[in-house]
Scaffold this motif. Structure first.
Motif, mmCIF file in Angstrom:
data_model
loop_
_atom_site.group_PDB
_atom_site.id
_atom_site.type_symbol
_atom_site.label_atom_id
_atom_site.label_comp_id
_atom_site.label_asym_id
_atom_site.label_seq_id
_atom_site.Cartn_x
_atom_site.Cartn_y
_atom_site.Cartn_z
ATOM 1 N N PHE A 27 1.113 -1.237 0.314
ATOM 2 C CA PHE A 27 -0.168 -0.035 0.079
ATOM 3 C C PHE A 27 1.092 1.290 0.146
ATOM 4 N N SER A 28 1.849 1.410 0.817
ATOM 5 C CA SER A 28 2.861 2.577 0.716
ATOM 6 C C SER A 28 3.596 2.348 -0.818
ATOM 7 N N VAL A 29 4.124 1.618 -1.243
ATOM 8 C CA VAL A 29 4.754 1.785 -2.524
ATOM 9 C C VAL A 29 3.734 1.687 -3.067
ATOM 10 N N VAL A 30 2.141 1.369 -3.882
ATOM 11 C CA VAL A 30 1.365 2.366 -4.377
ATOM 12 C C VAL A 30 1.066 3.401 -4.452
ATOM 13 N N LEU A 31 1.274 4.222 -2.597
ATOM 14 C CA LEU A 31 0.732 5.537 -2.340
ATOM 15 C C LEU A 31 2.685 6.433 -3.032
ATOM 16 N N LEU A 32 2.986 5.831 -2.408
ATOM 17 C CA LEU A 32 4.295 6.988 -3.361
ATOM 18 C C LEU A 32 4.583 6.996 -4.946
ATOM 19 N N LEU A 33 4.058 5.813 -5.199
ATOM 20 C CA LEU A 33 4.502 5.805 -6.893
ATOM 21 C C LEU A 33 3.389 6.577 -7.432
ATOM 22 N N ALA A 34 2.118 6.761 -6.996
ATOM 23 C CA ALA A 34 0.775 7.340 -7.112
ATOM 24 C C ALA A 34 0.948 8.975 -6.985
ATOM 25 N N VAL A 35 2.105 9.406 -5.702
ATOM 26 C CA VAL A 35 1.925 10.796 -5.374
ATOM 27 C C VAL A 35 3.286 11.379 -5.887
ATOM 28 N N LEU A 60 4.856 14.035 -10.976
ATOM 29 C CA LEU A 60 5.762 14.696 -12.230
ATOM 30 C C LEU A 60 5.522 15.063 -13.335
ATOM 31 N N LEU A 61 3.101 15.048 -13.224
ATOM 32 C CA LEU A 61 2.996 15.747 -14.252
ATOM 33 C C LEU A 61 2.926 16.581 -13.910
ATOM 34 N N ILE A 62 2.416 17.543 -12.267
ATOM 35 C CA ILE A 62 2.088 18.941 -12.461
ATOM 36 C C ILE A 62 3.185 19.772 -12.301
ATOM 37 N N THR A 63 4.375 18.948 -12.048
ATOM 38 C CA THR A 63 5.758 20.223 -11.780
ATOM 39 C C THR A 63 6.373 20.381 -13.173
ATOM 40 N N ARG A 64 6.978 22.287 -12.745
ATOM 41 C CA ARG A 64 7.900 23.071 -13.945
ATOM 42 C C ARG A 64 9.427 23.007 -13.642
ATOM 43 N N ASN A 65 9.178 22.760 -12.432
ATOM 44 C CA ASN A 65 10.709 23.399 -11.904
ATOM 45 C C ASN A 65 11.619 22.183 -11.811
ATOM 46 N N LEU A 66 13.026 22.459 -12.560
ATOM 47 C CA LEU A 66 13.583 21.936 -12.933
ATOM 48 C C LEU A 66 14.143 20.598 -11.580
ATOM 49 N N ILE A 67 15.065 21.239 -10.238
ATOM 50 C CA ILE A 67 14.947 21.019 -8.732
ATOM 51 C C ILE A 67 14.291 20.104 -8.569
ATOM 52 N N LYS A 68 12.954 20.571 -8.434
ATOM 53 C CA LYS A 68 12.060 19.759 -7.871
ATOM 54 C C LYS A 68 11.226 18.433 -8.981
ATOM 55 N N LYS A 75 -4.624 20.226 -12.820
ATOM 56 C CA LYS A 75 -4.359 19.189 -11.464
ATOM 57 C C LYS A 75 -6.143 18.227 -11.836
ATOM 58 N N PRO A 76 -7.236 18.351 -12.046
ATOM 59 C CA PRO A 76 -8.052 17.221 -11.806
ATOM 60 C C PRO A 76 -7.205 16.411 -12.667
ATOM 61 N N LEU A 77 -7.201 16.946 -13.642
ATOM 62 C CA LEU A 77 -7.092 15.392 -15.025
ATOM 63 C C LEU A 77 -5.833 14.749 -14.195
ATOM 64 N N ALA A 78 -4.620 15.210 -13.934
ATOM 65 C CA ALA A 78 -3.555 14.557 -13.752
ATOM 66 C C ALA A 78 -4.173 13.863 -12.179
ATOM 67 N N PHE A 79 -4.341 14.594 -11.495
ATOM 68 C CA PHE A 79 -5.293 13.540 -9.879
ATOM 69 C C PHE A 79 -6.021 12.222 -10.699
ATOM 70 N N LEU A 80 -6.816 12.077 -12.041
ATOM 71 C CA LEU A 80 -8.022 11.306 -11.917
ATOM 72 C C LEU A 80 -6.803 10.144 -13.075
ATOM 73 N N LEU A 81 -5.955 10.654 -14.211
ATOM 74 C CA LEU A 81 -4.842 10.083 -14.210
ATOM 75 C C LEU A 81 -4.256 8.909 -13.454
ATOM 76 N N VAL A 82 -3.605 9.416 -11.888
ATOM 77 C CA VAL A 82 -2.750 9.260 -11.370
ATOM 78 C C VAL A 82 -3.443 8.162 -10.739
ATOM 79 N N THR A 83 -4.392 8.525 -10.223
ATOM 80 C CA THR A 83 -5.470 7.490 -9.034
ATOM 81 C C THR A 83 -5.567 5.906 -9.932
ATOM 82 N N VAL A 84 -6.274 6.067 -11.332
ATOM 83 C CA VAL A 84 -6.760 4.833 -12.235
ATOM 84 C C VAL A 84 -5.539 3.940 -11.466
ATOM 85 N N ILE A 85 -3.618 5.204 -12.375
ATOM 86 C CA ILE A 85 -2.867 4.166 -13.364
ATOM 87 C C ILE A 85 -2.594 3.496 -11.635
#
Lengths: 103, 183
Positions: free
Chosen positions: A11-19, A24-32, B89-99
């Motif tokens: 469960f922890s692995v899946v949660l960390l992977l999801a986060v 990765l999808l929402i971050t645009r800063n290189l260091i972040k 962000k809602p789209l990203a959250f939805l994608l990540v939840t499914v994965i």
């Protein structure tokens, strides 16, 4: 369904992977991005050790995890060096602005 | 009996710290939250029986990487503004939840099998069966040393470098035009 250590770690692995994927999808800063990649690799290391335990080869899983750990550290070092050089030359860490540079 | 709940709690704290590291506006708290994630991960690895990997993770993940991140931030300066995301962000959250649901469902069947504790030690596997991995790690550490040298290298201030460094900012363009006028 009983809660065991393996279930809890999975469960922890899946949660960390999801986060990590969300980051990765929402971050645009290189260091972040480096920080988010570190999070993803930590989840992968735990998954390797977990797979070694469940398959009866704990030594193999742990050796693979140690190798991934070394590789991950080197990736972080090189990525940070690249980020510093990009910041010096381009004046920004925003990947959207870096990708539109010309010349 | 108590250990699974402790593992679950550690995993939740690690995921919470990872999320805080991701949404933090400043980069220094992100680095500190990442160190917290690394500490939680090392405790989980120790509870799984991988004490050597847990030790390496704690010393390298929470120590070395954090120091390098803080040093990189001190070199980069206060460029700490994290711009808004390209993907909604809602789209990203939805994608990540499914994965996550798919991955968790696929891995659940294997994780419910009873744990088999083998007698083979990590050192025996690493030095006898996986000797190639050791050589790969040596090469990787050498690459890491080169990376540290790149991180620590001083900036060579040439006119071309100054021009490219300031090209994107109005202030930089003004400084560059002033330098050109002096020449």
């Amino acid at each position: 369904m009983t809660l065991t250590i393996l279930n809890a770690v999975l469960f922890s692995v899946v949660l960390l992977l999801a986060v990590g994927f969300y980051g990765l999808l929402i971050t645009r800063n290189l260091i972040k991005i480096v920080v988010v990649l570190q999070t993803l690799v930590k989840a992968a290391i735990m998954a390797l050790v977990l797979a070694g335990n469940t398959s009866g080869n704990p030594g193999l899983g742990q050796s693979a995890a140690a190798t991934v750990l070394v590789a991950d550290t080197v990736v972080a070092v090189v990525a940070l060096a690249l980020a510093v050089q990009v910041r010096r030359r381009a004046g920004t860490l925003d990947i959207a602005r870096i990708s539109t540079l010309r010349g | 009996m108590f250990e699974p709940f402790l593992c679950l709690l550690l995993g939740l704290v690690a995921a919470l710290c990872a999320y805080r590291a991701m949404i933090s506006k400043h980069l220094l708290p992100s680095a500190l939250y990442l160190a917290c994630v690394s500490a939680m991960t090392s405790i989980l690895l120790y509870m799984l029986g991988a004490s050597e990997v847990a030790m390496i993770e704690l010393s390298v993940g929470a120590g070395l990487v954090t120091v390098l991140l803080v040093y990189a931030l001190s070199v980069v300066g206060e460029d700490t503004y994290d711009p808004t995301s390209i993907i909604p962000k809602p789209l990203a959250f939805l994608l990540v939840t499914v994965i996550a649901l798919i991955a968790g469902g696929m891995a659940y069947s294997s994780a419910t099998q009873p744990s088999i504790s083998g007698d083979v030690l990590l050192a025996e596997v690493l030095w006898k069966n996986r000797a190639l991995d050791v050589w790969v790690q040596v090469a990787l550490i050498f690459s890491g040393v080169m990376g540290v040298l790149g991180l620590l290298s001083e900036q060579v201030q040439t006119r071309q470098t100054q021009k490219s460094a300031h090209r994107n900012t109005a202030e930089g363009l003004a400084v560059y035009a002033e330098q050109e006028a002096r020449v």
